[in-house]
Design a protein around this motif. Structure first.
Motif, PDB file in Angstrom:
ATOM      1  N   ASN A  69       0.816  -1.220   0.000  1.00  0.00           N
ATOM      2  CA  ASN A  69       0.000   0.000   0.000  1.00  0.00           C
ATOM      3  C   ASN A  69       0.847   1.266   0.000  1.00  0.00           C
ATOM      4  OD1 ASN A  69      -2.716  -1.184   0.303  1.00  0.00           O
ATOM      5  ND2 ASN A  69      -1.928  -1.911   2.281  1.00  0.00           N
ATOM      6  N   PHE A  70       2.108   1.142   0.335  1.00  0.00           N
ATOM      7  CA  PHE A  70       2.918   2.341   0.602  1.00  0.00           C
ATOM      8  C   PHE A  70       4.163   2.417  -0.276  1.00  0.00           C
ATOM      9  CE2 PHE A  70       1.073   0.530   4.477  1.00  0.00           C
ATOM     10  CZ  PHE A  70       0.076   1.463   4.709  1.00  0.00           C
ATOM     11  N   ARG A  71       4.160   1.677  -1.367  1.00  0.00           N
ATOM     12  CA  ARG A  71       5.369   1.563  -2.168  1.00  0.00           C
ATOM     13  C   ARG A  71       5.793   2.887  -2.783  1.00  0.00           C
ATOM     14  NH1 ARG A  71       6.507  -3.811  -5.876  1.00  0.00           N
ATOM     15  NH2 ARG A  71       8.793  -3.608  -5.801  1.00  0.00           N
ATOM     16  N   ASP A  72       4.846   3.800  -2.984  1.00  0.00           N
ATOM     17  CA  ASP A  72       5.182   5.070  -3.636  1.00  0.00           C
ATOM     18  C   ASP A  72       5.627   6.151  -2.653  1.00  0.00           C
ATOM     19  OD1 ASP A  72       4.585   3.982  -6.096  1.00  0.00           O
ATOM     20  OD2 ASP A  72       2.460   4.533  -5.943  1.00  0.00           O
ATOM     21  N   GLY A  73       5.497   5.910  -1.369  1.00  0.00           N
ATOM     22  CA  GLY A  73       5.905   6.901  -0.363  1.00  0.00           C
ATOM     23  C   GLY A  73       7.244   6.540   0.247  1.00  0.00           C
ATOM     24  N   PRO A  74       7.583   7.187   1.356  1.00  0.00           N
ATOM     25  CA  PRO A  74       8.888   6.917   1.981  1.00  0.00           C
ATOM     26  C   PRO A  74       9.058   5.463   2.417  1.00  0.00           C
ATOM     27  CG  PRO A  74       7.523   8.324   3.378  1.00  0.00           C
ATOM     28  CD  PRO A  74       6.845   8.253   2.055  1.00  0.00           C
ATOM     29  N   PHE A  75       7.947   4.775   2.763  1.00  0.00           N
ATOM     30  CA  PHE A  75       8.088   3.369   3.154  1.00  0.00           C
ATOM     31  C   PHE A  75       8.477   2.483   1.978  1.00  0.00           C
ATOM     32  CE2 PHE A  75       5.594   4.750   6.863  1.00  0.00           C
ATOM     33  CZ  PHE A  75       6.403   4.240   7.862  1.00  0.00           C
ATOM     34  N   GLY A  76       8.448   3.064   0.765  1.00  0.00           N
ATOM     35  CA  GLY A  76       8.888   2.317  -0.408  1.00  0.00           C
ATOM     36  C   GLY A  76      10.344   1.873  -0.312  1.00  0.00           C
ATOM     37  N   VAL A  77      11.130   2.540   0.551  1.00  0.00           N
ATOM     38  CA  VAL A  77      12.529   2.133   0.707  1.00  0.00           C
ATOM     39  C   VAL A  77      12.624   0.668   1.114  1.00  0.00           C
ATOM     40  CG1 VAL A  77      12.741   2.849   3.139  1.00  0.00           C
ATOM     41  CG2 VAL A  77      14.759   2.761   1.693  1.00  0.00           C
ATOM     42  N   PHE A  78      11.674   0.228   1.928  1.00  0.00           N
ATOM     43  CA  PHE A  78      11.731  -1.159   2.402  1.00  0.00           C
ATOM     44  C   PHE A  78      11.349  -2.160   1.300  1.00  0.00           C
ATOM     45  CE2 PHE A  78      10.975   1.388   6.266  1.00  0.00           C
ATOM     46  CZ  PHE A  78      12.087   1.019   6.993  1.00  0.00           C
ATOM     47  N   ALA A  79      10.766  -1.644   0.226  1.00  0.00           N
ATOM     48  CA  ALA A  79      10.405  -2.513  -0.903  1.00  0.00           C
ATOM     49  C   ALA A  79      11.339  -2.297  -2.083  1.00  0.00           C
ATOM     50  CB  ALA A  79       8.958  -2.247  -1.323  1.00  0.00           C
ATOM     51  N   SER A  80      12.463  -1.620  -1.831  1.00  0.00           N
ATOM     52  CA  SER A  80      13.412  -1.355  -2.919  1.00  0.00           C
ATOM     53  C   SER A  80      14.417  -2.490  -3.036  1.00  0.00           C
ATOM     54  CB  SER A  80      14.149  -0.036  -2.670  1.00  0.00           C
ATOM     55  OG  SER A  80      15.041  -0.170  -1.574  1.00  0.00           O
ATOM     56  N   GLU A 133      14.821  -6.165  -9.357  1.00  0.00           N
ATOM     57  CA  GLU A 133      13.384  -6.134  -9.093  1.00  0.00           C
ATOM     58  C   GLU A 133      13.080  -6.691  -7.699  1.00  0.00           C
ATOM     59  OE1 GLU A 133       9.430  -7.938 -11.418  1.00  0.00           O
ATOM     60  OE2 GLU A 133      11.352  -8.988 -11.522  1.00  0.00           O
ATOM     61  N   VAL A 134      12.013  -6.169  -7.083  1.00  0.00           N
ATOM     62  CA  VAL A 134      11.471  -6.765  -5.858  1.00  0.00           C
ATOM     63  C   VAL A 134      10.041  -7.184  -6.137  1.00  0.00           C
ATOM     64  CG1 VAL A 134      10.521  -6.173  -3.576  1.00  0.00           C
ATOM     65  CG2 VAL A 134      12.911  -5.687  -4.097  1.00  0.00           C
ATOM     66  N   ARG A 135       9.721  -8.397  -5.770  1.00  0.00           N
ATOM     67  CA  ARG A 135       8.336  -8.865  -5.887  1.00  0.00           C
ATOM     68  C   ARG A 135       7.728  -8.957  -4.497  1.00  0.00           C
ATOM     69  NH1 ARG A 135       6.254 -10.876 -10.501  1.00  0.00           N
ATOM     70  NH2 ARG A 135       7.637 -10.718 -12.318  1.00  0.00           N
ATOM     71  N   LEU A 136       6.596  -8.282  -4.338  1.00  0.00           N
ATOM     72  CA  LEU A 136       5.937  -8.256  -3.036  1.00  0.00           C
ATOM     73  C   LEU A 136       4.904  -9.373  -2.929  1.00  0.00           C
ATOM     74  CD1 LEU A 136       5.394  -4.406  -2.536  1.00  0.00           C
ATOM     75  CD2 LEU A 136       7.180  -5.860  -1.553  1.00  0.00           C
ATOM     76  N   SER A 137       4.533  -9.674  -1.706  1.00  0.00           N
ATOM     77  CA  SER A 137       3.522 -10.707  -1.458  1.00  0.00           C
ATOM     78  C   SER A 137       2.113 -10.145  -1.653  1.00  0.00           C
ATOM     79  CB  SER A 137       3.673 -11.246  -0.040  1.00  0.00           C
ATOM     80  OG  SER A 137       3.623 -10.184   0.891  1.00  0.00           O
ATOM     81  N   PHE A 138       1.145 -11.030  -1.657  1.00  0.00           N
ATOM     82  CA  PHE A 138      -0.269 -10.675  -1.806  1.00  0.00           C
ATOM     83  C   PHE A 138      -0.532  -9.930  -3.108  1.00  0.00           C
ATOM     84  CE2 PHE A 138       0.341 -10.974   2.848  1.00  0.00           C
ATOM     85  CZ  PHE A 138      -0.541 -12.024   3.104  1.00  0.00           C
ATOM     86  N   VAL A 139       0.101 -10.390  -4.195  1.00  0.00           N
ATOM     87  CA  VAL A 139      -0.107  -9.810  -5.525  1.00  0.00           C
ATOM     88  C   VAL A 139      -0.893 -10.808  -6.371  1.00  0.00           C
ATOM     89  CG1 VAL A 139       1.080  -9.111  -7.657  1.00  0.00           C
ATOM     90  CG2 VAL A 139       1.951  -8.356  -5.434  1.00  0.00           C
ATOM     91  N   ASP A 140      -1.782 -10.309  -7.213  1.00  0.00           N
ATOM     92  CA  ASP A 140      -2.592 -11.132  -8.124  1.00  0.00           C
ATOM     93  C   ASP A 140      -3.411 -12.190  -7.386  1.00  0.00           C
ATOM     94  OD1 ASP A 140      -1.578  -9.702 -10.238  1.00  0.00           O
ATOM     95  OD2 ASP A 140      -0.014 -11.182 -10.720  1.00  0.00           O
TER      96      ASP A 140
END
Lengths: 252, 262
Positions: A69-80, A133-140
């Motif tokens: 939910n937060f990939r576009d904000g500052p918490f996106g660092v953890f999904a980088s 690339e990073v692939r996140l969980s709970f996708v599709d």
């Protein structure tokens, strides 16, 4: 999201500890400016969008909001990918690029958790992640726990490789407040309490490789809420099985 | 062969001074370890908390260069977990220090116990109840460490001791010489006064085999004096030639202490 970690990391001396099991702690992780962005964003989400926090963890007294939910904000660092690769390097593991993470919130008075080792499977949609690339969980529609996915959707089973917990958005902490991450040497003596406890001090983290012996648990927070980012990196299942045996995998 | 000996033989350099430091997980212990780990081989004796410095259990890692060999990790303290109030623990700590480094050049008796009785000595049984533990931790354990280290290592090495300026620093308190009214420090202060006088007697007796004994008596740290200035006071006494002195640390923060004329 490309992240320049050199520009936002404040602490280049993280501490590697051997007991009660190998783990790494770090304080003042990010620069004050970047930490303030995280702190502000956490408060905004809690205030404006509380419905993203779901109490969905059996036996675990917390509510969580998925990192996606937060990939576009500052918490996106953890999904980088940069963060993923850095954490994998510190832990010394070969990780797949698959990340599961969420913002966690414990109300005051949350109950202590039970010691667990996090050597669990995690399911991800689509093909393996590319090197950048990073692939996140709970996708599709693919359940991270592997129990549900839509017909025709491909998914891969991985095993958790690294657990990381970053504290953000908490009141000042003093001994006695609770809310620490407790670390245990074994289950046999767990009832006596953790051998080490990492307090929820803002802008600090604790991380460790997930092994059959990485016993840890949430310690009851007496008087204050406890907020954090919790995330996991993953490894290939065949590597985990070759190292510790199929019987060591803790299925959901 | 102990580490310190092997290092000296292999490099041809004088071995680093070996410091046995009790209460190393506290505020002063951690500050001393952070500041002086590069200069001393420190045996850091801890009960529950360990100093946040590189040790055999702990090291620094640069998250962006996790395989880099960091300079800080080359000066690791040797932590020993021990409850010195338990029988045999003092002797075991000394055995471990000597087995690890082959000698002890500086003993810092820093482990202490303090419990204030804010409502006075007369208020119930608190002062009476806490008396024994104050004297056990603040007087008896420093005495036992000094005596056992003397018996196990120092007493037959007088020339070596003088050559290496071996000594003891007892961490006392300004409360051992002054009364701070209303603080409830009566029992604690009495134990520190006893430690001061024990220091003078130890100095007189240990002079026979060339070991100096002094005490450091700081005001409250870090609130009145800086913790770093107290740590500097320990290092200063280690490098001095005085013995039988009680050094007051009652200067504004970040100033070096002055010698107190007893």
């Amino acid at each position: 999201m490309h992240v320049s970690l050199e520009s936002i990391l404040a602490n280049r001396r993280w501490v590697r500890r051997d007991t009660p099991f190998p783990h790494v702690v770090a304080g003042d992780v990010f620069t004050p400016d970047f930490y303030t962005q995280l702190h502000t964003e956490f408060a905004r989400v809690e205030r404006d969008n509380p419905q993203v926090f779901r109490r969905n963890m059996a036996g675990y007294d917390a509510s969580a909001a998925d990192l996606g939910n937060f990939r576009d904000g500052p918490f996106g660092v953890f999904a980088s990918r940069q963060w993923h690769d850095m954490i994998a390097g510190v832990a010394g593991v070969s990780a797949t690029g698959d990340v599961s993470g969420s913002l966690h919130h414990h109300e005051p008075g949350g109950k202590s958790g039970w010691p667990h080792n996090d050597l669990n499977p995690g399911w991800f949609a689509g093909p393996p992640a590319q090197p950048d690339e990073v692939r996140l969980s709970f996708v599709d529609g693919v359940s991270y726990h592997g129990d549900t996915r839509p017909p025709g959707v491909a998914a891969r089973e991985t095993i958790r490789a690294v657990s990381l917990l970053f504290y953000v958005g908490n009141p000042d902490w003093v001994p006695g407040d609770g809310g620490e991450t407790g670390l245990f040497a074994n289950l046999d003596t767990a009832a006596r309490g953790p051998r080490a406890a990492v307090p929820p001090v803002n802008n600090s983290l604790v991380m460790f490789e997930c092994t059959p012996f990485s016993w840890h648990a949430f310690v009851s927070n007496v008087s204050n809420p406890r907020n954090s980012v919790v995330m996991w990196l993953h490894r290939r299942k065949d590597e985990a099985v070759a190292r510790w045996g199929e019987q060591s995998i803790v299925y959901w | 062969m102990p580490d310190g000996v092997s290092r000296a033989l292999s490099t041809g350099e004088l071995p680093r001074r070996v410091c046995l430091f009790t209460g190393a997980g506290g505020t002063l212990g951690a500050a001393f370890c952070r500041r002086y780990a590069a200069e001393y081989d420190i045996v850091a004796v801890c009960r529950t908390r360990a100093p946040d410095v590189p040790s055999q259990h702990e090291s620094y890692v640069d998250p962006l260069q996790p395989l880099a060999d960091l300079l800080e990790n080359q000066a690791r303290v040797f932590t020993v977990q021990a409850d010195l109030e338990q029988p045999g623990q003092v002797e075991q700590v000394i055995d471990l220090a000597l087995a690890k480094f082959g000698r002890v050049d500086l003993l810092v008796n820093n482990a202490g116990y303090s419990r204030w009785h804010q409502n006075g000595l007369i208020d119930g049984d608190g002062a009476l109840r806490d008396f024994d533990r104050h004297f056990a931790v603040n007087v008896a354990i420093p005495l036992r460490l000094a005596v056992r280290l003397g018996q196990q290592y120092w007493m037959h090495r007088d020339q070596d001791n003088r050559a290496h300026n071996r000594n003891i620093v007892n961490v006392s308190s300004l409360a051992g010489a002054r009364v701070f009214p209303g603080q409830g420090q009566g029992v604690y202060a009495a134990s520190k006064a006893a430690l001061n006088q024990l220091t003078r007697h130890l100095a007189a007796e240990f002079a026979v085999f060339g070991v100096r004994v002094n005490a450091l008596a700081p005001n409250s740290f870090p609130s009145v004096v800086s913790t770093e200035s107290v740590a500097r006071g320990i290092a200063r006494l280690d490098h001095e030639s005085v013995t039988g002195r009680v050094l007051a640390v009652d200067a504004p923060p970040d100033q070096d202490p002055d010698l107190d004329p007893n």
